[in-house]
Design a protein around this motif. Structure first.
Motif, mmCIF file in Angstrom:
data_model
loop_
_atom_site.group_PDB
_atom_site.id
_atom_site.type_symbol
_atom_site.label_atom_id
_atom_site.label_comp_id
_atom_site.label_asym_id
_atom_site.label_seq_id
_atom_site.Cartn_x
_atom_site.Cartn_y
_atom_site.Cartn_z
ATOM 1 N N ALA A 135 84.710 78.137 33.611
ATOM 2 C CA ALA A 135 84.318 79.287 34.443
ATOM 3 C C ALA A 135 85.001 80.571 34.001
ATOM 4 N N SER A 175 81.332 80.265 41.228
ATOM 5 C CA SER A 175 80.724 79.719 42.443
ATOM 6 C C SER A 175 80.058 78.370 42.166
ATOM 7 N N SER A 176 79.581 78.163 40.950
ATOM 8 C CA SER A 176 79.019 76.870 40.565
ATOM 9 C C SER A 176 80.102 75.785 40.590
ATOM 10 N N VAL A 177 81.300 76.127 40.099
ATOM 11 C CA VAL A 177 82.429 75.188 40.169
ATOM 12 C C VAL A 177 82.700 74.832 41.626
ATOM 13 N N THR A 224 79.861 80.436 49.517
ATOM 14 C CA THR A 224 79.680 80.311 48.070
ATOM 15 C C THR A 224 78.224 80.527 47.659
ATOM 16 N N CYS A 225 77.322 80.332 48.550
ATOM 17 C CA CYS A 225 75.900 80.509 48.215
ATOM 18 C C CYS A 225 75.463 81.966 48.280
ATOM 19 N N ASN A 262 80.711 74.981 44.229
ATOM 20 C CA ASN A 262 79.635 74.146 44.777
ATOM 21 C C ASN A 262 79.757 72.709 44.293
ATOM 22 N N THR A 263 80.157 72.519 43.042
ATOM 23 C CA THR A 263 80.316 71.180 42.470
ATOM 24 C C THR A 263 81.407 70.394 43.198
ATOM 25 N N ASN A 317 78.118 87.033 35.613
ATOM 26 C CA ASN A 317 78.085 85.704 35.000
ATOM 27 C C ASN A 317 79.329 84.893 35.333
ATOM 28 N N ILE A 334 79.050 83.715 38.879
ATOM 29 C CA ILE A 334 78.087 82.612 38.995
ATOM 30 C C ILE A 334 78.721 81.305 38.513
ATOM 31 N N LYS A 335 79.445 81.351 37.407
ATOM 32 C CA LYS A 335 80.117 80.150 36.895
ATOM 33 C C LYS A 335 81.182 79.663 37.877
#
Length: 184
Positions: free
Chosen positions: A149, A56-58, A89-90, A60-61, A50, A53-54
């Motif tokens: 994150a 990598s989401s940052v 990152t993906c 990507n943003t 988790n 994921i948080k």
């Protein structure tokens, strides 16, 4: 990402070790003097899927496509040839764990520090083994995303302070320098 870009990118975020510069904590290791800093307990870069994921989401943003890791060899435990790793990152948590075990098959047994960065020079993370902390440096607008994150309140110092006191005991010099250099 090619090696030339890798080296240029790390040097855009971090002061890299040389024989004249102290490039370890509590000294300032980030290049950008405008960075704001967060601190949290470390040891591992991410504690679970988790959190990855948080994180990598940052990335990507903010438009980051790669996560780069470079072993910091300015300490007594690291090898002469620093570990370098890059993942997209993906790619997911499992790809990141494979990268970790490439460095340390029994992850957690090799003591080392890492620079973590990407192509965007507006953020970087220093993963320190002793004391076991993560130091996040970034531009002000990224602070809320990194706090979320890594579940950091405030600058994170209040949560890490007992760890620092335990590891350094009565020697307040390290802690005072860390507070001063990173505005914690």
């Amino acid at each position: 990402m090619n090696m030339k870009n890798f080296c240029e990118n790390v040097q855009a975020v971090f002061h890299i070790a040389d024989k004249y510069t102290k490039t370890h904590l509590p000294f300032q290791i980030f290049v950008n003097r405008e960075f704001k800093f967060l601190i949290t307990s470390g040891g591992a870069f991410v504690d679970n899927k988790n959190e990855y994921i948080k994180f990598s989401s940052v990335l990507n943003t903010i438009g980051e496509e790669y996560i780069c890791l470079l072993e910091h060899i300015d300490n007594q435990y690291a090898s002469d040839s620093p570990f370098k790793g890059v993942i997209k990152t993906c790619e997911g948590f499992e790809a990141f764990r494979r990268l970790e075990t490439t460095f340390d098959p029994h992850f957690g047994l090799i003591l080392s520090n890492f620079y973590i960065f990407g192509a965007n020079p507006n953020w970087g993370i220093y993963l320190c083994e002793y004391p076991a902390i993560k130091l996040i440096g970034c531009v002000d607008r990224y602070i809320p995303a990194f706090k979320d994150a890594f579940n950091i309140r405030g600058t994170g110092f209040e949560e890490v302070e007992p760890l620092l006191e335990q590891e350094f005991g009565q020697n307040q010099n390290f802690q005072n320098k860390l507070i001063e250099n990173y505005h914690l």
